[in-house]
Design an enzyme around this catalytic site. Sequence first.
Site, short mmCIF file in Angstrom:
data_model
loop_
_atom_site.label_atom_id
_atom_site.label_comp_id
_atom_site.label_asym_id
_atom_site.label_seq_id
_atom_site.Cartn_x
_atom_site.Cartn_y
_atom_site.Cartn_z
N ASP A 42 -0.71 -17.02 15.74
CA ASP A 42 0.31 -15.93 15.67
C ASP A 42 0.71 -15.88 13.96
O ASP A 42 1.53 -15.31 13.35
CB ASP A 42 1.30 -15.34 16.35
CG ASP A 42 0.37 -14.90 17.30
OD1 ASP A 42 -0.67 -14.14 17.49
OD2 ASP A 42 0.92 -14.74 18.54
N GLU A 51 10.85 -10.70 13.83
CA GLU A 51 12.81 -10.11 14.02
C GLU A 51 13.30 -10.73 12.95
O GLU A 51 12.89 -11.99 12.23
CB GLU A 51 12.49 -10.53 14.76
CG GLU A 51 13.29 -12.82 15.15
CD GLU A 51 11.44 -13.32 14.94
OE1 GLU A 51 10.95 -14.01 14.77
OE2 GLU A 51 11.20 -13.31 16.57
N TYR A 74 9.94 -14.22 19.77
CA TYR A 74 11.07 -14.59 20.45
C TYR A 74 12.27 -14.24 21.37
O TYR A 74 13.11 -14.22 21.93
CB TYR A 74 12.04 -15.36 18.85
CG TYR A 74 13.16 -15.26 19.29
CD1 TYR A 74 13.47 -16.45 20.71
CD2 TYR A 74 13.96 -16.13 18.16
CE1 TYR A 74 14.70 -17.57 20.68
CE2 TYR A 74 14.94 -17.54 18.25
CZ TYR A 74 15.28 -17.84 19.42
OH TYR A 74 16.67 -18.43 19.84
N ALA A 79 22.86 -16.12 23.89
CA ALA A 79 23.75 -17.46 24.47
C ALA A 79 24.82 -16.62 24.28
O ALA A 79 26.27 -17.23 23.44
CB ALA A 79 24.06 -18.50 23.46
#
Length: 267
Positions: A50, A124, A165, A187
Amino acid sequence: MSHKFLIHSNNTPSSKSTEKTLRDKLNAAKIALSDTLDDEVELIICIGGDGAFLEAVHTFDFPSVPFIGINTGHLGFFQEIAPDQLDEFIENYLAGKYSIQSMTTVKALVEHDHKIDEFTALNEIIVKSDGNYSIHLDISIGGGLIERFSGDGILISSPAGSTAYNYSLGGSIVDPRIDLIQVTPIAPMNTTAYRSFTSSLILPHDLSLGIIPDVSGSKGRLLVTHDSYAAEYDSVDNIEIKLSEQRVKLLRFENYDFWTKVKSKFL
């Protein structure tokens, strides 16, 4: 020779061996090969995983020419065929037994120092600090302020990037036939002092995401990445992220099914 292909390969031994075999087979099938992306190239063959595929997409600047991937890497989610399927690939292509999957991309407009940088990504776009500390971002949707986000950063993925991700962060897998963007926190801080969204947000294709970094609480530079390509900024006035008009085309054969691939790769 009525067909002309371009091969993009990474440098691993398995990829180079596959490339040599493929070149011999394409030559035997009287398919021409090009060293550059000219107007006669009708297909880009990417050999690798990828990462190699994403590198090819950026190297050729999101071309209108479709790609097909030969997986010599690990996951190979974008890659369509295995190295032992080269004969089948050539036969099916020449017989026209394939379809074209068109995948949406995301775009970031970064305003800084009285100018605008534009980035396009297939997977992304990530906004975070360039160090191991939290950042504070004012998040707006469609021009309306939603919240002050505090945490390591946020990830904005296309449907194609939902399995990358984004998925490892707990985001949702999205069928690539749906045009949307997904915003996933990295997070997030959710305490009495800081209240941040802790799950993904799904936005329709016609809404944009606005991000204004809190400069007063900044401890360092801001990092904006698009498909792992990074840009660092000392100060940013505003970031707008939305679906791009750019599309990436993938060659798919008759037995391809997205959810079957998801099951084989992830479940």
